[in-house]
Design a protein around this motif. Structure first.
Motif, PDB file in Angstrom:
ATOM      1  N   MET A   1     -19.750 -11.127   5.915  1.00 32.10           N
ATOM      2  CA  MET A   1     -18.961 -10.280   5.008  1.00 32.10           C
ATOM      3  C   MET A   1     -18.075  -9.362   5.850  1.00 32.10           C
ATOM      4  SD  MET A   1     -18.580  -9.551   1.734  1.00 32.10           S
ATOM      5  CE  MET A   1     -18.068  -8.259   0.615  1.00 32.10           C
ATOM      6  N   PRO A   2     -16.773  -9.301   5.573  1.00 35.31           N
ATOM      7  CA  PRO A   2     -15.913  -8.403   6.339  1.00 35.31           C
ATOM      8  C   PRO A   2     -16.209  -6.955   6.013  1.00 35.31           C
ATOM      9  CG  PRO A   2     -14.701  -9.337   4.499  1.00 35.31           C
ATOM     10  CD  PRO A   2     -16.034 -10.048   4.543  1.00 35.31           C
ATOM     11  N   THR A   3     -15.793  -6.079   6.895  1.00 36.97           N
ATOM     12  CA  THR A   3     -15.982  -4.656   6.658  1.00 36.97           C
ATOM     13  C   THR A   3     -14.645  -3.939   6.749  1.00 36.97           C
ATOM     14  OG1 THR A   3     -16.484  -4.366   8.999  1.00 36.97           O
ATOM     15  CG2 THR A   3     -18.349  -4.621   7.507  1.00 36.97           C
ATOM     16  N   PHE A   4     -14.469  -2.950   5.883  1.00 38.48           N
ATOM     17  CA  PHE A   4     -13.243  -2.153   5.902  1.00 38.48           C
ATOM     18  C   PHE A   4     -13.436  -1.059   6.954  1.00 38.48           C
ATOM     19  CE2 PHE A   4     -13.467  -4.143   1.753  1.00 38.48           C
ATOM     20  CZ  PHE A   4     -12.183  -4.653   1.607  1.00 38.48           C
ATOM     21  N   THR A   5     -13.349  -1.480   8.203  1.00 36.84           N
ATOM     22  CA  THR A   5     -13.598  -0.595   9.330  1.00 36.84           C
ATOM     23  C   THR A   5     -12.495   0.449   9.440  1.00 36.84           C
ATOM     24  OG1 THR A   5     -12.394  -2.078  10.793  1.00 36.84           O
ATOM     25  CG2 THR A   5     -14.771  -2.425  10.592  1.00 36.84           C
ATOM     26  N   PRO A   6     -12.736   1.519  10.203  1.00 32.00           N
ATOM     27  CA  PRO A   6     -11.683   2.526  10.381  1.00 32.00           C
ATOM     28  C   PRO A   6     -10.383   1.950  10.895  1.00 32.00           C
ATOM     29  CG  PRO A   6     -13.774   3.401  11.133  1.00 32.00           C
ATOM     30  CD  PRO A   6     -14.025   1.950  10.795  1.00 32.00           C
ATOM     31  N   ARG A   7     -10.442   0.943  11.760  1.00 31.63           N
ATOM     32  CA  ARG A   7      -9.172   0.421  12.273  1.00 31.63           C
ATOM     33  C   ARG A   7      -8.428  -0.404  11.228  1.00 31.63           C
ATOM     34  NH1 ARG A   7      -9.821  -4.420  16.672  1.00 31.63           N
ATOM     35  NH2 ARG A   7     -11.169  -5.803  15.489  1.00 31.63           N
ATOM     36  N   VAL A   8      -9.176  -1.061  10.317  1.00 30.59           N
ATOM     37  CA  VAL A   8      -8.500  -1.761   9.219  1.00 30.59           C
ATOM     38  C   VAL A   8      -7.817  -0.753   8.309  1.00 30.59           C
ATOM     39  CG1 VAL A   8      -8.895  -3.087   7.104  1.00 30.59           C
ATOM     40  CG2 VAL A   8      -9.936  -3.832   9.236  1.00 30.59           C
ATOM     41  N   MET A   9      -8.509   0.339   7.994  1.00 30.30           N
ATOM     42  CA  MET A   9      -7.916   1.350   7.128  1.00 30.30           C
ATOM     43  C   MET A   9      -6.746   2.039   7.828  1.00 30.30           C
ATOM     44  SD  MET A   9      -9.839   0.623   4.734  1.00 30.30           S
ATOM     45  CE  MET A   9      -9.222   1.763   3.516  1.00 30.30           C
ATOM     46  N   ARG A  10      -6.866   2.217   9.133  1.00 32.44           N
ATOM     47  CA  ARG A  10      -5.762   2.809   9.896  1.00 32.44           C
ATOM     48  C   ARG A  10      -4.567   1.861   9.935  1.00 32.44           C
ATOM     49  NH1 ARG A  10      -8.684   4.365  13.638  1.00 32.44           N
ATOM     50  NH2 ARG A  10      -8.489   2.590  15.059  1.00 32.44           N
ATOM     51  N   LEU A  11      -4.840   0.568  10.028  1.00 31.42           N
ATOM     52  CA  LEU A  11      -3.774  -0.433  10.013  1.00 31.42           C
ATOM     53  C   LEU A  11      -2.966  -0.320   8.720  1.00 31.42           C
ATOM     54  CD1 LEU A  11      -2.840  -3.021  11.701  1.00 31.42           C
ATOM     55  CD2 LEU A  11      -4.207  -4.328  10.068  1.00 31.42           C
ATOM     56  N   LEU A  12      -3.668  -0.218   7.595  1.00 23.97           N
ATOM     57  CA  LEU A  12      -3.002  -0.088   6.303  1.00 23.97           C
ATOM     58  C   LEU A  12      -2.276   1.248   6.202  1.00 23.97           C
ATOM     59  CD1 LEU A  12      -2.456  -1.112   3.431  1.00 23.97           C
ATOM     60  CD2 LEU A  12      -4.671  -0.134   2.752  1.00 23.97           C
ATOM     61  N   SER A  13      -2.938   2.316   6.614  1.00 24.83           N
ATOM     62  CA  SER A  13      -2.346   3.656   6.522  1.00 24.83           C
ATOM     63  C   SER A  13      -1.069   3.763   7.351  1.00 24.83           C
ATOM     64  CB  SER A  13      -3.363   4.695   6.988  1.00 24.83           C
ATOM     65  OG  SER A  13      -2.808   5.982   6.987  1.00 24.83           O
ATOM     66  N   ASP A  14      -1.122   3.274   8.583  1.00 28.53           N
ATOM     67  CA  ASP A  14       0.050   3.338   9.458  1.00 28.53           C
ATOM     68  C   ASP A  14       1.224   2.566   8.861  1.00 28.53           C
ATOM     69  OD1 ASP A  14      -1.399   4.852  11.193  1.00 28.53           O
ATOM     70  OD2 ASP A  14      -1.745   3.257  12.648  1.00 28.53           O
ATOM     71  N   HIS A  15       0.924   1.443   8.235  1.00 25.17           N
ATOM     72  CA  HIS A  15       2.006   0.646   7.647  1.00 25.17           C
ATOM     73  C   HIS A  15       2.622   1.354   6.440  1.00 25.17           C
ATOM     74  CE1 HIS A  15       4.291  -2.970   6.671  1.00 25.17           C
ATOM     75  NE2 HIS A  15       3.943  -2.768   5.407  1.00 25.17           N
ATOM     76  N   LEU A  16       1.777   1.970   5.638  1.00 25.63           N
ATOM     77  CA  LEU A  16       2.284   2.600   4.416  1.00 25.63           C
ATOM     78  C   LEU A  16       3.107   3.846   4.688  1.00 25.63           C
ATOM     79  CD1 LEU A  16      -0.715   2.199   1.935  1.00 25.63           C
ATOM     80  CD2 LEU A  16       1.315   0.759   2.207  1.00 25.63           C
ATOM     81  N   THR A  17       2.971   4.428   5.870  1.00 22.07           N
ATOM     82  CA  THR A  17       3.803   5.587   6.192  1.00 22.07           C
ATOM     83  C   THR A  17       5.276   5.209   6.278  1.00 22.07           C
ATOM     84  OG1 THR A  17       3.442   5.250   8.576  1.00 22.07           O
ATOM     85  CG2 THR A  17       1.968   6.781   7.431  1.00 22.07           C
ATOM     86  N   GLY A  18       5.550   3.918   6.407  1.00 21.61           N
ATOM     87  CA  GLY A  18       6.938   3.459   6.469  1.00 21.61           C
ATOM     88  C   GLY A  18       7.481   2.989   5.136  1.00 21.61           C
ATOM     89  N   THR A  19       6.734   3.207   4.070  1.00 19.63           N
ATOM     90  CA  THR A  19       7.181   2.797   2.736  1.00 19.63           C
ATOM     91  C   THR A  19       7.344   4.032   1.858  1.00 19.63           C
ATOM     92  OG1 THR A  19       4.941   2.549   1.860  1.00 19.63           O
ATOM     93  CG2 THR A  19       5.883   0.647   2.982  1.00 19.63           C
ATOM     94  N   SER A  20       7.874   3.837   0.676  1.00 21.78           N
ATOM     95  CA  SER A  20       8.053   4.954  -0.252  1.00 21.78           C
ATOM     96  C   SER A  20       6.796   5.159  -1.085  1.00 21.78           C
ATOM     97  CB  SER A  20       9.232   4.673  -1.183  1.00 21.78           C
ATOM     98  OG  SER A  20       8.926   3.597  -2.060  1.00 21.78           O
ATOM     99  N   VAL A  21       6.660   6.336  -1.658  1.00 23.07           N
ATOM    100  CA  VAL A  21       5.528   6.623  -2.536  1.00 23.07           C
ATOM    101  C   VAL A  21       5.544   5.676  -3.727  1.00 23.07           C
ATOM    102  CG1 VAL A  21       4.507   8.341  -4.083  1.00 23.07           C
ATOM    103  CG2 VAL A  21       5.340   9.032  -1.824  1.00 23.07           C
ATOM    104  N   HIS A  22       6.735   5.377  -4.224  1.00 26.66           N
ATOM    105  CA  HIS A  22       6.853   4.448  -5.349  1.00 26.66           C
ATOM    106  C   HIS A  22       6.292   3.077  -4.983  1.00 26.66           C
ATOM    107  CE1 HIS A  22       8.508   2.373  -8.833  1.00 26.66           C
ATOM    108  NE2 HIS A  22       9.056   1.493  -7.993  1.00 26.66           N
ATOM    109  N   GLU A  23       6.579   2.610  -3.769  1.00 23.20           N
ATOM    110  CA  GLU A  23       6.062   1.306  -3.330  1.00 23.20           C
ATOM    111  C   GLU A  23       4.547   1.337  -3.177  1.00 23.20           C
ATOM    112  OE1 GLU A  23       9.587  -0.698  -0.672  1.00 23.20           O
ATOM    113  OE2 GLU A  23       8.637   1.123   0.126  1.00 23.20           O
ATOM    114  N   ILE A  24       4.015   2.455  -2.694  1.00 19.94           N
ATOM    115  CA  ILE A  24       2.565   2.583  -2.566  1.00 19.94           C
ATOM    116  C   ILE A  24       1.908   2.526  -3.941  1.00 19.94           C
ATOM    117  CG2 ILE A  24       0.691   4.132  -1.880  1.00 19.94           C
ATOM    118  CD1 ILE A  24       2.556   5.173   0.328  1.00 19.94           C
TER     119      ILE A  24
END
Length: 281
Positions: A1-24
């Motif tokens: 079973m995969p785990t939503f590790t801190p680096r996976v969540m950081r991967l998503l977070s870092d990417h979303l900083t380059g998008t708009s709130v509307h896109e999020i």
């Protein structure tokens, strides 16, 4: 079973900083994830990261349904990264490769061509707590991913990989305990040395705990059986005939045996109150 590790969540977070709130909002709303209450964080004034936390706080990732929803979000993002690359908006494949590598290493099933991300296929699963016992669990995660890929499709390969998982775990434990081993060391010797290094050798248990001693001896026997089965049906040795009797159910039996041993070893290594720590002091 995969785990939503801190680096996976950081991967998503870092990417979303380059998008708009509307896109999020659209990304999470499309997958049925509700917006939660404000989640401010000291020393982090990013509006976009705070927006993501508001969605994440509504999820219980130990529940299958919520895990599936967040996995779908990861899939949507990776597919967009691949699409942008194919249309010329992002011709650098390093971002795509980074996403694929991290998600696979953390147990997700990733289709590199389409960007589809799924929860890992059935195989051996170790808890995040156990994997965190190692400073770099990549070798263990690689074996787990291969097991997920092969249990149903190539059971003989799964048997061979289960033996390799035990061997890698034993070596990682010995290294973590500052104990060496020779390149020629066989799996039974590595298993015995690793268990002894953590105070899990059957002989180390007092006569009053006879049941525990028997259980630990059974674990040694399990690893020996995995090794013997690998020698007889695995893919690592040339054989005159293919052992056609091996089925996925046999592979799952062997993989389960390997999982039980590896889980105990790594959790004992991680346990701050484990007896081996007292003996060390």
């Amino acid at each position: 079973m995969p785990t939503f590790t801190p680096r996976v969540m950081r991967l998503l977070s870092d990417h979303l900083t380059g998008t708009s709130v509307h896109e999020i909002d659209a990304l999470f709303d499309d997958r049925g994830i509700k917006l939660g209450p404000p989640q401010p964080r000291e020393n982090d004034e990013s509006v976009r990261r705070e927006r993501m936390r508001r969605y994440l706080v509504t999820l219980e990732l130990s529940a299958s349904a919520d895990a599936q929803r967040l996995t779908a979000v990861l899939s949507d993002v990776l597919q967009k990264i691949i699409q942008d690359g194919s249309t010329g908006w992002g011709n650098d494949n390093s971002l795509r490769d980074k996403w694929v590598r991290i998600l696979r290493e953390d147990g997700f099933d990733v289709d590199e061509a389409t960007g589809t991300v799924r929860l890992g296929r059935a195989g051996a699963n170790l808890t995040e707590h156990a994997l965190n016992a190692l400073p770099d669990p990549q070798s263990i995660q690689d074996h787990l991913r291969r097991l997920g890929d092969s249990v149903d499709t190539d059971p003989r390969l799964a048997v061979s990989t289960a033996k390799a998982l035990i061997e890698s775990t034993a070596k990682c434990v010995l290294t973590a305990r500052g104990q060496g081993y020779t390149r020629a060391a066989k799996v039974p010797a590595l298993v015995n040395a690793a268990q002894e290094s953590l105070g899990l050798a059957p002989k180390s248990v007092s006569d009053e705990d006879r049941a525990l001693r028997q259980a630990l001896q059974s674990l040694v026997t399990l690893t020996q059986s995995v090794t013997e089965l690998r020698n007889s049906v695995g893919i690592d040795h040339g054989a005159e005939e293919v052992p056609r009797w091996v089925r996925p159910r046999h592979a799952r039996l062997v993989v389960g045996a390997a999982q039980v041993w590896c889980q105990l070893m790594l959790e004992t290594l991680a346990d701050p109150d484990a007896p081996w720590r007292r003996a060390k002091n």
